[in-house]
Design a protein around this motif. Sequence first.
Motif, PDB file in Angstrom:
ATOM      1  N   ASP A  57       1.984  -2.992  -4.977  1.00 58.91           N
ATOM      2  CA  ASP A  57       3.435  -3.152  -4.839  1.00 58.91           C
ATOM      3  C   ASP A  57       3.865  -4.612  -4.897  1.00 58.91           C
ATOM      4  N   CYS A  58       3.595  -5.394  -3.836  1.00 56.55           N
ATOM      5  CA  CYS A  58       4.194  -6.737  -3.811  1.00 56.55           C
ATOM      6  C   CYS A  58       3.556  -7.668  -4.828  1.00 56.55           C
ATOM      7  N   ARG A  59       2.284  -7.444  -5.109  1.00 57.81           N
ATOM      8  CA  ARG A  59       1.515  -8.293  -6.020  1.00 57.81           C
ATOM      9  C   ARG A  59       1.518  -9.764  -5.607  1.00 57.81           C
ATOM     10  N   GLU A  60       1.656  -9.993  -4.309  1.00 59.32           N
ATOM     11  CA  GLU A  60       1.481 -11.366  -3.843  1.00 59.32           C
ATOM     12  C   GLU A  60       0.625 -11.414  -2.589  1.00 59.32           C
ATOM     13  N   ILE A  62       0.384  -9.607   0.248  1.00 53.33           N
ATOM     14  CA  ILE A  62       0.844  -9.502   1.626  1.00 53.33           C
ATOM     15  C   ILE A  62       1.166  -8.074   2.061  1.00 53.33           C
ATOM     16  N   CYS A  63       1.489  -7.179   1.123  1.00 47.66           N
ATOM     17  CA  CYS A  63       1.923  -5.844   1.561  1.00 47.66           C
ATOM     18  C   CYS A  63       0.751  -4.943   1.895  1.00 47.66           C
ATOM     19  N   GLY A  64      -0.431  -5.268   1.363  1.00 44.61           N
ATOM     20  CA  GLY A  64      -1.611  -4.467   1.682  1.00 44.61           C
ATOM     21  C   GLY A  64      -1.701  -3.162   0.911  1.00 44.61           C
ATOM     22  N   THR A  65      -0.870  -2.982  -0.099  1.00 45.54           N
ATOM     23  CA  THR A  65      -0.896  -1.715  -0.846  1.00 45.54           C
ATOM     24  C   THR A  65      -2.070  -1.643  -1.814  1.00 45.54           C
ATOM     25  N   ILE A 160      -3.278  -7.185   6.954  1.00 42.53           N
ATOM     26  CA  ILE A 160      -2.299  -6.516   6.088  1.00 42.53           C
ATOM     27  C   ILE A 160      -2.527  -5.001   6.008  1.00 42.53           C
ATOM     28  N   GLY A 161      -3.493  -4.504   6.757  1.00 38.39           N
ATOM     29  CA  GLY A 161      -3.695  -3.046   6.795  1.00 38.39           C
ATOM     30  C   GLY A 161      -4.101  -2.446   5.467  1.00 38.39           C
ATOM     31  N   CYS A 162      -4.912  -3.177   4.707  1.00 35.69           N
ATOM     32  CA  CYS A 162      -5.276  -2.687   3.371  1.00 35.69           C
ATOM     33  C   CYS A 162      -6.429  -1.705   3.414  1.00 35.69           C
TER      34      CYS A 162
ATOM     35  N   ARG B  69       4.941   0.144   6.757  1.00 38.91           N
ATOM     36  CA  ARG B  69       4.625  -1.270   6.987  1.00 38.91           C
ATOM     37  C   ARG B  69       4.609  -2.068   5.690  1.00 38.91           C
ATOM     38  N   ARG B  70       4.733  -1.416   4.542  1.00 39.88           N
ATOM     39  CA  ARG B  70       4.561  -2.128   3.285  1.00 39.88           C
ATOM     40  C   ARG B  70       5.867  -2.508   2.588  1.00 39.88           C
TER      41      ARG B  70
END
Lengths: 250, 638
Positions: A57-60, A62-65, A160-162, B69-70
């Motif tokens: 998602d964020c591709r930077e 930080i979002c952990g997706t 980041i909960g990845c 959280r994302r």
Amino acid sequence: MKLILKIWRQDGPQDEGDFEIHQIDQVSEDSSFLEMLDQLNEQLLGEGIEPILFDHDCREGICGTCSLTINGLPHGPENSTTTCQLHMRKFSDGDTITIEPFRARAFPVVRDLVVDRSAFDRITQAGGFITVRTGSAPDGNALPVPKDDSDLAMDAAACIGCGACVASCKNASAMLFTSAKAGHLNLLPQGKAEKDKRVLAMVSAMDGAGFGNCRNYGECSAACPKDISLDYIAKLNRDHAKAKIKKIFS
Amino acid sequence: MNLDSQIPEGPLSEKWDNHRFSSKLVNPANKRKYRIIVVGSGLAGGSAAATLGELGYNVDCFCYQDSPRRAHSIAAQGGINGAKNYQNDGDSIHRLFYDTVKGGDFRSREANVYRLAQVSTNIIDQCVAQGVPFAREYGGLLANRSFGGAQVSRTFYARGQTGQQLLLGAYSALSRQIAAGSVKMHTRSEMLDMVTVDGHAKGIITRNLATGETKAWTADAVLLCTGGYGNVYYLSTNAIGCNVTATFRAHRKGAGFANPCFTQIHPTCIPVAGDHQSKLTLMSESLRNDGRVWVPKNSEDAGKNPNDIREDDRDYYLERKYPSFGNLAPRDISSRSAKEACDEGRGVGPGGRGVYLDFSDAISRLGEDAIRERYGNLFQMYERITGENAYQRPMRIYPAIHYTMGGLWVDYNLMTTIPGCFALGEANFSDHGANRLGASALMQGLSDGYFVIPYTIGDYLAKSGGGAISPDAPEVKEVMESVRQRVDQLVSASGKRSSRSYHKKLGQIMWEYAGMARNESGLGKAIGEIQDLREDFNKNLLVPGSGDNLNAELERAGRVRDFLDFGELLCRDALERNESCGGHFREEHQTKEGEATRDDENFAHAAVWEHKGDGKIPIRHTEELKYDNVKLAVRSYK
């Protein structure tokens, strides 16, 4: 550059999966790993093959997706880096790259490289919070927090909960994730009141979600894109033991 | 279209208090009877869902990500403003209010901005209590830093990850409510339409992205907290999934869309490296506290190694043009100055689209360790992406689309022109005018979610009585059917072009004609090109696979389809706003030095667009903006 990609494909959670092999040309070394996959997907569309699904998602970073196990390593070969920030200059022309989902019993595959990490949400729901009603907070400066404690809490809160910690662990243990959240809150004076309750509830939710036990291999911390330290696991073990004992004698 | 802003009576500083007192309350037992839908789980949605759940409402919260959280609030780096005046440097609620109105180039609503400044202090307290690890001084008290567009230090921060920490705070509060059963969380769920009955918002239709199931949800009120529309430019600092569909679908159902042309271009992003690029990465604006922006004086030097360019041959153009704000000039001004320098051929890096952000002075003054302590993670990120070490060689930066000030029109209660439909955070238009100041977005998202909506929604529900309908009601079924048709139509598209290629093309049109500088003929051209592109999309789109499971191409196709309509609306708004203000720079309206010139006589208003149907020209309404407490002035940062 030119690459051979061995990619895991799986239709759904109940289906059997297998590797599919694709070749890709003209990959820029300035591309990120996910941009390389975008490029492959455009190519597959043209060939009438359904594109490969992956989370991002964020591709930077930080979002952990984003996830992906690349050549056996969660988030690939570069230290302290998520897959979305991994760039192709870290690979060489002609490389064969194996791409798999994060594998763990508690992270069932949704499709292809996409996995379900909602078990992490359930651990947080069990106790990864400080109970404070909106509007009831005292002044922000009413409670001084020693800078060292605050910095340590921040180090843990950077998680980041990845799920790379789980994917890298032989036992698929979620101790690094759980200890980072618990550690962040337990280190702060604001979080002290619920410390025992939090630790017991989060560990029990973690066990209930099907994660394995921690054997202190340390792979999790090595794989962590945010360098969360094993110290938090030690701290969680200590806090958990204390809370258990207190419970017995209370 | 009724654009009554519902601004309460009384002096500015008493409006919010008066309003809270005169608002009707819902008694605790009755709160349980109301169901509220919250779309989005970022700072606005997450904080709203958590707070409303805590108050006793039944909340359904939706997000397209696999976990709340994302949400993309997580990527905000620099900080959050709060008028605490802990630094004793002259800050106050009134000064934050004034800075925000001025920073927004006098195109925001006074009463809303004042309220934002008032609750900014509560936000800091709330976040600290939740355990947000803000930076601290050695004495244990909270630290602050200064930020673009302000001369006081009022920004609270958690390293370069303030958005992450604030979002995790809201997420923890939300998690507590999910565990308590007051909030039901629906992840991997995308809102595809809104259900209205007699013009009132009554529910939404979602598609479960993992299973493909479309489902109707009904409630007494709907909150859209779905962020901005920066991805209409394809390349932006937004997450890949950010989209305009929720707000645009509400717009099609009667919600006025305000000031879509107010977009923010952030000055400090990593420049575009090539064609493969899928997004742009922001480097926190806080870097401008210690970095000095420059380009070579002579275009011949643009290709040289920056360390070989002599001090005399460098043009620190922000310090030269804006001596009192220097490198901390507001975002719109800094961005335009960078473009100007590059247009003059003095840009650096690939394609000549970059300027230097140089830390060598700060490093020799404070030492490399101090700079690493402040910005280490940013320098690391820069190196990962560019392969360059910014401790030894100046960073290259260039402006990129970052934030959108426009959004659904809302009144003082954050209600859109559809009764029962509210918009919070970046999804609404109200607080930032034509340009947002740094560290204000986090403040606004949390203000709306924690401290505004809990009061105003109570007033709406108490007065209207809500009135949720059954998910089986004919009005719901009708919308559900149209959503299914739309999905089926997209998934059966068997042309030749991918949705990504349309998105890329749309982005190019938008950046070229509706980017940092706009003019009449360019905007007219853009509208024509977008219409052609849309026609092509309808004929030649290719979507593989089915609608019954995870299908990223299908998701993107739906979002791009709405961006195509929305992009046209944005250009139309930019065309009609025949003045320059904030981030909206019309080349026809500038001073000799290239500064924006506003036209307060004709454009001191919010432009609010009413959808009239496919293929029909939308109607432009206006809400006059009255300034009783600040004097409209030419924004000067010299």
